[in-house]
Scaffold this motif. Structure first.
Motif, mmCIF file in Angstrom:
data_model
loop_
_atom_site.group_PDB
_atom_site.id
_atom_site.type_symbol
_atom_site.label_atom_id
_atom_site.label_comp_id
_atom_site.label_asym_id
_atom_site.label_seq_id
_atom_site.Cartn_x
_atom_site.Cartn_y
_atom_site.Cartn_z
ATOM 1 N N ALA A 130 0.902 -1.282 -0.207
ATOM 2 C CA ALA A 130 0.184 -0.135 0.193
ATOM 3 C C ALA A 130 0.905 1.393 -0.017
ATOM 4 O O ALA A 130 0.535 2.257 -0.901
ATOM 5 C CB ALA A 130 -0.838 -0.012 1.390
ATOM 6 N N ASN A 177 -4.131 5.302 -0.902
ATOM 7 C CA ASN A 177 -3.109 4.226 -0.731
ATOM 8 C C ASN A 177 -2.576 4.456 0.651
ATOM 9 O O ASN A 177 -2.198 3.306 1.497
ATOM 10 C CB ASN A 177 -2.197 3.969 -1.741
ATOM 11 N N TYR A 205 -9.043 -1.040 -1.427
ATOM 12 C CA TYR A 205 -8.370 -0.634 -2.974
ATOM 13 C C TYR A 205 -9.679 -0.817 -3.828
ATOM 14 O O TYR A 205 -9.716 0.206 -4.538
ATOM 15 C CB TYR A 205 -7.522 -1.727 -3.075
#
Length: 242
Positions: A130, A177, A205
């Motif tokens: 991430a 993110n 996501y």
């Protein structure tokens, strides 16, 4: 007030070669991932050896880059398969979803070979992944690519060659993110069931990428959704299942 994008994508030059910020940031993402996982290995959170990690990282880099390029060609520009342009990565064109597929296939093969749990393995990797993705979207912004739709919001950005301000969708994606990374890092030592971290990563996501696509300039639209949204749906569903 709008902002004019005037960032130089080239960090420095060495003779005829130009070193771009995108490449530097891309490499930084892999380095930070390696550093994070190495610490987790030493802490006993992941039962592999340092040699295993070194070997896996090499294959991971190849799989992510190769998968991202093949995914871009398959989903966005199939004409690349008919020329050597497919191998010219410096011309741009990488797909997150292709890179994700490459990473998961490599992880599955590695874990099967080492006889360890795939989900336990991916649970450790999604946290630095991430962070690496957040940095990668900043690199997209520096490059002035993957910008959003036309907008009148005060933080709109005028990109070179485009008329009017655009949503800085690269920064939206980066923030998304960083948000996912923050949650996973904050709870990195929590005793969660195996697969839960991977599920949280995929769910957030898929959901957030689907939403951001509404302000991002679509490369391809199929029916009601963009290609990015269609590809994010199975990511979200897989995350919810986990």
């Amino acid at each position: 007030m709008v902002f004019v994008h005037a960032l130089n994508p080239v960090a420095f030059s060495l003779g005829p070669f130009s070193i771009r910020w995108y490449g530097i940031i891309f490499a930084l993402g892999f380095f930070l991932s390696y550093w994070y996982i190495a610490r987790r290995v030493r802490a006993g959170k992941l039962h592999i050896t340092q040699e295993d990690l070194d070997s896996f990282l090499l294959w991971l880099i190849i799989a992510v880059i190769g998968g991202a390029r093949l995914g871009y060609a398959l989903f966005y520009d199939r004409t690349l398969f008919t020329s050597l342009e497919l191998f010219k990565l410096w011309h741009g064109g990488l797909s997150f979803h292709g890179g994700l597929a490459g990473a998961l296939l490599t992880a599955h093969y590695f874990c099967k070979k080492k006889r360890i749990s795939v989900l336990h393995f991916t649970d450790e990797w999604v946290t630095p992944a991430a962070l690496a993705l957040a940095l990668g979207r900043i690199a997209n912004f520096v490059n002035g690519e993957l910008y959003g739709r036309a907008t009148t919001v005060p933080w709109g950005v005028v990109f070179q060659g485009m008329e009017g301000a655009r949503h800085p969708s690269q920064l939206y994606e980066s923030a998304k993110n960083f948000f996912i990374f923050g949650i996973l890092f904050w709870k990195r030592n929590a005793h969660w069931p195996i697969g839960l971290r991977t599920g949280i990563f995929l769910t957030l996501y898929g959901m957030l990428r689907f939403s951001i696509e509404y302000v991002r300039t679509p490369e391809i639209t199929l029916g009601l959704f963009t290609m990015g949204q269609w590809l994010s749906l199975p990511v979200f569903v897989a995350g919810m299942y986990l």
